[in-house]
Design a protein around this motif. Sequence first.
Motif, PDB file in Angstrom:
ATOM      1  N   VAL A   1      -6.516  10.023   3.277  1.00  0.00           N
ATOM      2  CA  VAL A   1      -5.331   9.798   4.101  1.00  0.00           C
ATOM      3  C   VAL A   1      -4.952  11.075   4.834  1.00  0.00           C
ATOM      4  O   VAL A   1      -4.633  11.056   6.034  1.00  0.00           O
TER       5      VAL A   1
ATOM      6  N   ILE B   1       0.857  -1.189   0.000  1.00  0.00           N
ATOM      7  CA  ILE B   1       0.000   0.000   0.000  1.00  0.00           C
ATOM      8  C   ILE B   1       0.891   1.237   0.000  1.00  0.00           C
ATOM      9  O   ILE B   1       2.083   1.154   0.318  1.00  0.00           O
TER      10      ILE B   1
ATOM     11  N   THR C   1     -12.265  -1.682  -0.079  1.00  0.00           N
ATOM     12  CA  THR C   1     -11.045  -0.946   0.275  1.00  0.00           C
ATOM     13  C   THR C   1     -10.198  -1.623   1.342  1.00  0.00           C
ATOM     14  O   THR C   1      -9.017  -1.335   1.458  1.00  0.00           O
TER      15      THR C   1
ATOM     16  N   GLU D   1      -3.914  10.638  -1.227  1.00  0.00           N
ATOM     17  CA  GLU D   1      -5.368  10.711  -1.228  1.00  0.00           C
ATOM     18  C   GLU D   1      -5.874  11.628  -0.125  1.00  0.00           C
ATOM     19  O   GLU D   1      -5.296  11.723   0.964  1.00  0.00           O
TER      20      GLU D   1
ATOM     21  N   ILE E   1      -3.586  -2.726   4.659  1.00  0.00           N
ATOM     22  CA  ILE E   1      -4.173  -1.831   5.655  1.00  0.00           C
ATOM     23  C   ILE E   1      -4.261  -2.521   7.011  1.00  0.00           C
ATOM     24  O   ILE E   1      -3.949  -1.936   8.050  1.00  0.00           O
TER      25      ILE E   1
ATOM     26  N   VAL F   1      -8.792   6.760   7.308  1.00  0.00           N
ATOM     27  CA  VAL F   1      -7.669   6.296   6.487  1.00  0.00           C
ATOM     28  C   VAL F   1      -7.937   4.906   5.912  1.00  0.00           C
ATOM     29  O   VAL F   1      -7.703   4.644   4.734  1.00  0.00           O
ATOM     30  N   ALA F   2      -8.441   4.013   6.756  1.00  0.00           N
ATOM     31  CA  ALA F   2      -8.641   2.626   6.332  1.00  0.00           C
ATOM     32  C   ALA F   2      -9.875   2.450   5.475  1.00  0.00           C
ATOM     33  O   ALA F   2      -9.924   1.546   4.627  1.00  0.00           O
ATOM     34  N   ARG F   3     -10.903   3.288   5.718  1.00  0.00           N
ATOM     35  CA  ARG F   3     -12.174   3.179   4.976  1.00  0.00           C
ATOM     36  C   ARG F   3     -12.625   1.720   4.880  1.00  0.00           C
ATOM     37  O   ARG F   3     -12.708   1.148   3.787  1.00  0.00           O
TER      38      ARG F   3
ATOM     39  N   GLN G   1      -0.020   6.040   3.497  1.00  0.00           N
ATOM     40  CA  GLN G   1      -1.087   5.322   4.180  1.00  0.00           C
ATOM     41  C   GLN G   1      -0.525   4.445   5.299  1.00  0.00           C
ATOM     42  O   GLN G   1      -1.098   4.371   6.396  1.00  0.00           O
TER      43      GLN G   1
ATOM     44  N   GLU H   1       3.126   7.612  -6.162  1.00  0.00           N
ATOM     45  CA  GLU H   1       1.973   7.313  -5.314  1.00  0.00           C
ATOM     46  C   GLU H   1       1.135   8.571  -5.102  1.00  0.00           C
ATOM     47  O   GLU H   1       1.684   9.612  -4.708  1.00  0.00           O
TER      48      GLU H   1
ATOM     49  N   ALA I   1       0.488   6.824   8.129  1.00  0.00           N
ATOM     50  CA  ALA I   1      -0.674   7.402   8.804  1.00  0.00           C
ATOM     51  C   ALA I   1      -1.252   6.419   9.813  1.00  0.00           C
ATOM     52  O   ALA I   1      -1.603   6.796  10.943  1.00  0.00           O
ATOM     53  N   LEU I   2      -1.370   5.159   9.424  1.00  0.00           N
ATOM     54  CA  LEU I   2      -1.885   4.143  10.337  1.00  0.00           C
ATOM     55  C   LEU I   2      -0.878   3.835  11.451  1.00  0.00           C
ATOM     56  O   LEU I   2      -1.264   3.603  12.598  1.00  0.00           O
TER      57      LEU I   2
END
Length: 295
Positions: A269, A96, A149, A266, A154, A142-144, A100, A263, A103-104
């Motif tokens: 994110v 990924i 998704t 988004e 993720i 972020v994960a949606r 992203q 990349e 962020a996680l």
Amino acid sequence: MTDSGSRNVLVAALWMTGAIASFSSMAVAGRAVSLSLDTFEIMMYRSFVGLAIVLAVGAWAGTLGQITRRHKGLHLIRNIGHFSAQNLWFYAVTVIPLAQVFALEFTSPLWVLVLSPLVLGERFTRVRVLAAMMGFVGILIVARPSPETLNAGILTAALSAIGFAVSIIFTKRLTRSETLTCILFYMTVMQAVMGLVCAGFDGDIALPDATTLPWLVLIGCAGLLAHFCLTNALSLAPATVVVPLDFARLPLIAVVGMALYDEPLEAAVVLGALFIFGGNYLNIWTETRAARARA
């Protein structure tokens, strides 16, 4: 906050800049070797490089005598948490976007907030509850999570944050009685054994070649430097204050992802990261005010 307290926070922030650069370079190097080595092999070679550096620097500085046999159980828990988290993290960076993943990963401070009262005896306040809730809203953004998704990348990135929080908490606890050399020695030894067992479980361990070897050395050096900087920062300031400073890594890695891997960054994110940052900043601001009121 007293002058010494403010100075300690500033020095801790400077140590965290080294951690930021180290963690970011690890992501790039991890992606570079992922086609040739699995995550267990990466962790094994990383630990071998790290152990060699710890022994060499410890011998030069005369600190090898600081390695004790105390708290081996705490070292083991810390390193199981970190080994698990780092393997999940190395996998996530290959599947990924880097922004992203980071962020996680930045939810680790929120897991520190949740787990610190149980391990470190830190007080769990209403502000910390609110900060954690804001962070978990950010996770959802972020994960949606949906069938379209939600994917393995993720999930592994999110789970790695919990493992890193366990590592951070037990690092903070170990710094009460153990030196940096001792902590890093047990980290590299224990994770080298874990990596060797897991990498060799299928009876096939890939050897590095001329292409992957420099990246593995970079991973080993950067991983050790990151923990050196992080451990020094944690020895100067509380875990709930030090760790959120790492947030400067997100815009940096977003630029790296766009420049090297095309990349896209988004909007979800960015929005989710803002919620996560907001929760952490709220906690920092409250902790700072409380420290000033006590001074």
